[in-house]
Design a protein around this motif. Structure first.
Motif, PDB file in Angstrom:
ATOM      1  N   UNK A 331      81.537 -33.757  -3.438  1.00 52.22           N
ATOM      2  CA  UNK A 331      82.733 -34.172  -4.165  1.00 52.22           C
ATOM      3  C   UNK A 331      82.449 -35.284  -5.169  1.00 52.22           C
ATOM      4  N   UNK A 332      81.181 -35.647  -5.312  1.00 52.37           N
ATOM      5  CA  UNK A 332      80.819 -36.643  -6.321  1.00 52.37           C
ATOM      6  C   UNK A 332      81.247 -38.067  -5.994  1.00 52.37           C
ATOM      7  N   UNK A 333      81.355 -38.397  -4.700  1.00 50.03           N
ATOM      8  CA  UNK A 333      81.668 -39.781  -4.331  1.00 50.03           C
ATOM      9  C   UNK A 333      80.355 -40.531  -4.107  1.00 50.03           C
ATOM     10  N   UNK A 334      80.111 -41.606  -4.882  1.00 48.12           N
ATOM     11  CA  UNK A 334      78.843 -42.324  -4.677  1.00 48.12           C
ATOM     12  C   UNK A 334      78.829 -43.089  -3.355  1.00 48.12           C
ATOM     13  N   UNK A 335      77.673 -43.101  -2.700  1.00 48.32           N
ATOM     14  CA  UNK A 335      77.492 -43.860  -1.459  1.00 48.32           C
ATOM     15  C   UNK A 335      76.308 -44.801  -1.631  1.00 48.32           C
ATOM     16  N   UNK A 336      76.480 -45.893  -2.402  1.00 45.96           N
ATOM     17  CA  UNK A 336      75.347 -46.788  -2.630  1.00 45.96           C
ATOM     18  C   UNK A 336      74.855 -47.405  -1.320  1.00 45.96           C
ATOM     19  N   UNK A 337      73.556 -47.745  -1.293  1.00 42.55           N
ATOM     20  CA  UNK A 337      72.982 -48.380  -0.109  1.00 42.55           C
ATOM     21  C   UNK A 337      73.517 -49.789   0.072  1.00 42.55           C
ATOM     22  N   UNK A 338      73.483 -50.275   1.302  1.00 43.95           N
ATOM     23  CA  UNK A 338      73.798 -51.684   1.555  1.00 43.95           C
ATOM     24  C   UNK A 338      72.703 -52.537   0.924  1.00 43.95           C
ATOM     25  N   UNK A 339      73.049 -53.766   0.462  1.00 44.60           N
ATOM     26  CA  UNK A 339      72.003 -54.665  -0.056  1.00 44.60           C
ATOM     27  C   UNK A 339      70.951 -54.929   1.023  1.00 44.60           C
ATOM     28  N   UNK A 340      69.707 -55.128   0.590  1.00 43.26           N
ATOM     29  CA  UNK A 340      68.578 -55.263   1.524  1.00 43.26           C
ATOM     30  C   UNK A 340      68.799 -56.394   2.527  1.00 43.26           C
ATOM     31  N   UNK A 341      69.307 -57.541   2.040  1.00 49.18           N
ATOM     32  CA  UNK A 341      69.479 -58.695   2.927  1.00 49.18           C
ATOM     33  C   UNK A 341      70.456 -58.371   4.048  1.00 49.18           C
ATOM     34  N   UNK A 342      71.538 -57.687   3.691  1.00 43.50           N
ATOM     35  CA  UNK A 342      72.536 -57.320   4.694  1.00 43.50           C
ATOM     36  C   UNK A 342      71.934 -56.324   5.690  1.00 43.50           C
ATOM     37  N   UNK A 343      71.121 -55.392   5.185  1.00 41.42           N
ATOM     38  CA  UNK A 343      70.468 -54.423   6.078  1.00 41.42           C
ATOM     39  C   UNK A 343      69.582 -55.149   7.094  1.00 41.42           C
ATOM     40  N   UNK A 344      68.826 -56.137   6.604  1.00 42.18           N
ATOM     41  CA  UNK A 344      67.926 -56.883   7.497  1.00 42.18           C
ATOM     42  C   UNK A 344      68.729 -57.594   8.581  1.00 42.18           C
ATOM     43  N   UNK A 345      69.853 -58.200   8.172  1.00 42.37           N
ATOM     44  CA  UNK A 345      70.680 -58.913   9.148  1.00 42.37           C
ATOM     45  C   UNK A 345      71.259 -57.947  10.183  1.00 42.37           C
ATOM     46  N   UNK A 346      71.668 -56.773   9.714  1.00 40.37           N
ATOM     47  CA  UNK A 346      72.211 -55.785  10.653  1.00 40.37           C
ATOM     48  C   UNK A 346      71.154 -55.346  11.661  1.00 40.37           C
ATOM     49  N   UNK A 347      69.941 -55.134  11.177  1.00 46.36           N
ATOM     50  CA  UNK A 347      68.859 -54.709  12.073  1.00 46.36           C
ATOM     51  C   UNK A 347      68.551 -55.786  13.108  1.00 46.36           C
ATOM     52  N   UNK A 348      68.711 -57.048  12.722  1.00 48.37           N
ATOM     53  CA  UNK A 348      68.494 -58.138  13.679  1.00 48.37           C
ATOM     54  C   UNK A 348      69.550 -58.109  14.778  1.00 48.37           C
TER      55      UNK A 348
END
Lengths: 700, 700
Positions: A331-348
């Motif tokens: 449907x052409x809805x963009x799903x941009x990635x989370x910013x790298x810093x936020x990803x790192x914090x989530x993984x922690x």
């Protein structure tokens, strides 16, 4: 005598008084149900039953005739047989009634005779300045003030909570299906209007009423045929100006469907691709199914339309994340990635999560609800998504976690109230209802959720109002009295800024040779005659003419061919034209749509148009930026944009030409039937675009 | 030591005894829930808890270790941490346990180390002839015998009525969502199996189990990656042989989706178009949404699959008829008209009806229920429709008419029991449930009803088993040790009945001139070298060679070009080939799919392949009728079939060539990497189809 309809009276939705012609004391009969329903719903206006045989009807004082009514009603409901309806319309119009609703059937939908009677009725009403809804309509209901101008049971469908969605339908039966489907899904109407035969008021008029109605936020339209294109365009513009999104189901796409639509409505069905193009232009979301309609209405009721509709997904199931990503891409809805810093914090915080987007938090999320806030907060704050879609499935209604989950999600929503919040949840309906109350629209199916989210983005972009360049101004066009020759057509178009390949009309061989010297080789020779429109069909075109000798030979040859094929054709000579090399063949055209007026068409030449029908349409006129969007939207566009080592073509020139053509079509007025520029050659970047052939068809 | 897995034990679905390693006395803990669920569901086999610290677990005698078990369990459930799981597998395998279900996580899904441990575990199990489900699985449930090898709450989702749909899912979380969605819609599972990491048993194995399971009629599969192509093909063939339709949701179509799928499964995702082609070939209906899946399961539970799936629609709303017709056309369901005599009779009975099909009976139908029998009887008897779709919307649940309507519809169904009966109804669920009981599957939305009906037709055609011609026999193929030259490639293909344009390999100019005399002009010259695969890229092809002099000049020119471009290339001379004129350029190819083996591809040349990706795939080998279907299925097919005055091409020859190629690909064995026949020229009718270029890539 005035035959122009008066403006649509506001009182149609909010009458201060209602007369019922053919009123019945029996609450479930056609002439009784409006009265019993209004009494039950507490309608505050005056109800005036008209019945020559009774002094009271359902406890209200009744009047013997329209003439006897103690005041002029704002609206009258007519529930008498066809032969009496005409008389009632006359009496009401003469007394100055503003609008009448005609339940009565037996008009245009059954016979020629009925159609004549219907036309007479409209003429009578117009003379008195009265507007008509129907005939052959289930009528209308305003859920907010208890006005029921309908004999349908949809006015008593069980749930009757007033809402904010205006529903208008050409079909009573399908409209009722839509209303019941909507209510079952928790979508409540402000008003419901069925337009029946549309002898006078049509769906467009009702859309305009809803655009002005303070109780309506969102407009739903079901239509089988559109007969009044400009009226629809105006109405949709009014809705747009009022910031109200419109969802429309316009059926009759298929051959069988089209035939079925014609067999039971009296309207002209416009070409379906044209309808789609017009709706798209005006920001309407067109749906194919009732469920899609209801889903979109439900989400639109939140009144959050993110123009920049990026999608952030938080899910307890990786599989659901994949399904949602697939649907979003479709449907052409963009799903941009989370910013790298936020990803790192989530993984922690949660080492087994997949923090990219979809953010897969696994079932662990349910066990450790303290994670919900930091995760979703990061998605809205740092990810900046226009929409949050949370997939919790039946875990959302676990009694052990629902409270915490709900509280934390609601907190995040309060901090970012301008976003759209959607949840896929299943299980206990009372728990799911609490998410709804907290601002999370709950869907049972992730794919349906994504489709509804896509529609909100389309509304957002439309309502944000992309500022497009205005359509170009072209000089006044005076069409010749009959269909012009190719040379005349090109001259007309050239004045409007639509360039053709350099060419000269030459009456004899010597003139042709002189023209050849001026233009340079290679050349194309074409027969010039007002009686031969499609030259190539009679062999009237010669390519690759490379010398003066060949010009002379070609001249003679084409003359001979033309005389043989069309013996009495008036032959004016030959067109000597520059042969363009290295361009991509396109087709541009104009066609006068019976409903929407001149429509521009663009496509690539050859198999793209012939076999694949890879073309795009747009209502005229429009500016060059819209033209460029059209050009870029076709499937074959890569051929113009340098695919696989091809040269990039002159898109700005092509767009300019298309846009000028759209303005020309409007300036030419209603006698213009069609234009075919086939081919238009899109030359390499910076080298322009040229019509190589031009046919303009002129009508009476 | 034997490393081949033993056959899948039937007892996995029907164990006579179950051991639980890591059994817990606490009914809601991971090691406790299978026991408490089996006790609650009345599982009749022996439950043997293993727990070294307790003498009883949930009231059952417990055993200290696997060695202490009083009998060898059919199935063991392992609910201990990863470091102990390996030991448990070993002990169970040594005692001769037939299958183990491993809830335990922490293997291939988390780390390399975990993957190694998982591989070791499988090796140990195989040595003992034991099969594994998992690890990292929610487990499985058989709803019929109360066997619960799962710690999921889906075993206690409220409703737990046993049904006839076998559900297998690679994802536990999404599988649970699917199960709850299905049950809410009244679709009840026979068994539910989640395959987790698929260290041993995978979805294909479970499909094979369901194919043999007498309690399963319909099979539902949710998959994110297919790693074992032949296994899946075998399993689907087994289901087909058992007459059981398979519905499959295979996700990961989009780029984002694909990445998400890889990030959380350990399987190889096959190319999506290939997966679709294989599923289509095997009669599987592939769905995109959970709702579509559930709708299809619901309708398939009727076990009526009309191979000739024509659709008859009876509707109280013309608008609904249009919507249904549109949807049917989109999905390719034919809606033939009613016979003229029947139409005339219908019009006599109900003058305002539209008797064609959709048969629009208007709201009158509801008022005069006596019409229902003659109308629907005529539709089934004279119209002969495979499916009857009745649109009654909320009128279906009117208490005043429901009884009569239901009775009359049920009567017609009894007379034509081999048809499919679908109703669009809304309103009172208890009334709608009665239609369900009478054999009418009720949908709330007409578009969803049509989509489900389309799937039944596809099952019907698949189960009827269209008898396709067998794949052709080709002589044994011996591939050369390295990638062959074009001439060698064509010689190999010619032996398998794949013709190329007449051509000769010529070592020197004189030979080339002799060949030219034999073949006739115009000719094509091509450089001949095992070191130059893509000749046109180095200018190694000359077209339109029209004289003996041109042959000599061309020979020298190509030699020079080749030496310049690839100085150390071994040059064997030139290929002198007939230049074919007037054919349509096609592309045929073979690619070795890592999951499904050699896959044939067909498309048109030029923009069709380059820009539009208008190609079709099929697993090899296949007969000429399948090849012809492939050819006719592409969007550009009209170009081959004489569109717009083009010559009709030699479709039988083209199909024969494609079919022979598919057989060649199989005969060539696993060293064959790919074949490119680009172009293949489809000549006019009766003049054959010829490969003009051929590249065969051979691997180790």
């Amino acid at each position: 005598m005035n035959n122009t309809p008066t403006a649509i009276p506001d009182c149609l939705l909010n009458p201060r008084s209602v007369a019922i012609i053919g009123a019945s004391d029996e609450p479930t009969r056609i002439g009784g149900r409006p009265i019993s329903s209004m009494l039950a719903k507490g309608y505050a206006g005056r109800i005036m039953p008209v019945n020559p045989n009774r002094s009271t009807v359902q406890g209200l004082p009744a009047y013997a005739s329209v003439a006897d009514l103690p005041e002029v009603p704002d609206v009258a409901i007519i529930a008498v047989p066809a032969q009496h309806a005409l008389q009632a319309v006359k009496a009401l119009a003469e007394r100055g009634t503003k609008a009448a609703i005609l339940f009565t059937a037996g008009f245009a939908e059954v016979s020629e005779e009925g159609a004549a009677m219907q036309a007479e009725m409209v003429a009578i009403a117009r003379r008195g300045g009265m507007r008509l809804l129907g005939p052959n309509t289930l009528g209308m209901v305003n859920m907010h003030n208890g006005f029921v101008g309908s004999f349908s049971t949809f006015s008593s469908l069980g749930v009757s909570r007033p809402g904010r969605v205006g529903i208008v339908s050409q079909s009573g039966a399908y409209g009722s299906h839509l209303v019941s489907s909507a209510m079952e899904a928790g979508v409540y109407p402000s008003s419901i209007v069925m337009t029946g035969n549309e002898a006078d008021l049509n769906v467009s008029d009702i859309v305009r009423l809803f655009a002005a109605d303070p109780m309506t936020d969102v407009i739903a339209v079901y239509a089988e045929g559109i007969s009044d294109g400009p009226g629809l365009v105006d109405a949709l513009k009014a809705a747009h100006a009022a910031g109200k999104p419109v969802v429309m189901m316009k059926v009759g796409r298929s051959e069988v469907g089209g035939a079925a639509a014609r067999s039971h409505t009296a309207s002209i069905a416009g070409d379906d691709a044209v309808v789609s193009a017009v709706l798209d232009e005006l920001g309407v979301v067109r749906v194919r199914t009732t469920e899609e309609m209801v889903d979109i209405l439900r989400l639109a009721s939140r009144r959050v339309f993110p123009a920049d509709n990026t999608l952030g997904v938080v899910t307890i199931s990786g599989g659901a994340g994949v399904i949602i990503s697939d649907a979003a891409e479709d449907l052409g809805i963009p799903m941009p990635e989370m910013p790298a810093a936020a990803q790192a914090r989530m993984l922690e915080m949660l080492p087994i999560c997949a923090p990219r987007n979809p953010v897969d938090v696994t079932a662990q999320f349910i066990n450790d609800a303290a994670l919900v806030t930091p995760f979703t907060e990061a998605m809205m704050g740092e990810g900046g998504y226009g929409t949050l879609l949370a997939f919790f499935s039946y875990a959302a209604s676990y009694h052990t976690v629902a409270d915490t989950l709900l509280q934390q999600l609601a907190d995040v929503r309060k901090r970012y109230p301008d976003r759209l919040y959607v949840m896929v949840g299943r299980g206990d309906p009372t728990v799911l209802a609490r998410y709804e109350e907290a601002g999370f629209t709950v869907f049972g199916d992730p794919s349906r959720a994504v489709a509804a989210i896509a529609a909100m983005g389309r509304f957002g972009r439309a309502l944000a109002g992309k500022s497009t360049a205005p359509a170009p101004q072209v000089p006044a066009v005076t069409l010749p009295s009959a269909t012009p020759t190719e040379a005349e057509a090109k001259a007309l178009l050239a004045e409007a800024g639509i360039p053709s390949a350099p060419e000269r009309a030459c009456a004899d061989e010597d003139a042709a040779v002189r023209a050849a010297r001026e233009i340079g080789f290679p050349l194309v020779l074409k027969i010039l005659s007002p009686d031969i429109l499609h030259k190539s069909e009679i062999g009237g075109v010669l390519l690759n003419v490379n010398s003066e000798g060949a010009v002379r030979e070609g001249f003679a040859l084409l003359l001979e061919r033309a005389r043989k094929a069309v013996p009495d054709a008036r032959i004016e000579g030959m067109l000597v034209a520059k042969q363009l090399v290295g361009g991509v063949e396109c087709i541009m055209g104009i066609n006068r749509d019976p409903v929407f007026g001149p429509i521009a068409m663009f496509g690539l030449g050859g198999v793209f148009v012939e076999i694949l029908k890879d073309v795009v349409f747009h209502r005229c006129p429009f500016g060059p930026d819209v033209a460029e969007e059209m050009i870029r939207s076709i499937k074959g566009a890569p051929l113009l944009l340098g695919a696989r080592g091809r040269p990039v073509t002159d898109i700005p020139a092509l767009a300019r030409t298309l846009s000028q053509l759209s303005a020309f079509a409007v300036a030419a007025g209603p006698r213009l039937q069609s234009i075919d520029l086939n081919p238009v050659l899109a030359m390499p970047e910076g080298q322009g675009a040229y019509a190589v052939d031009a046919v303009i068809e002129v009508g009476e």
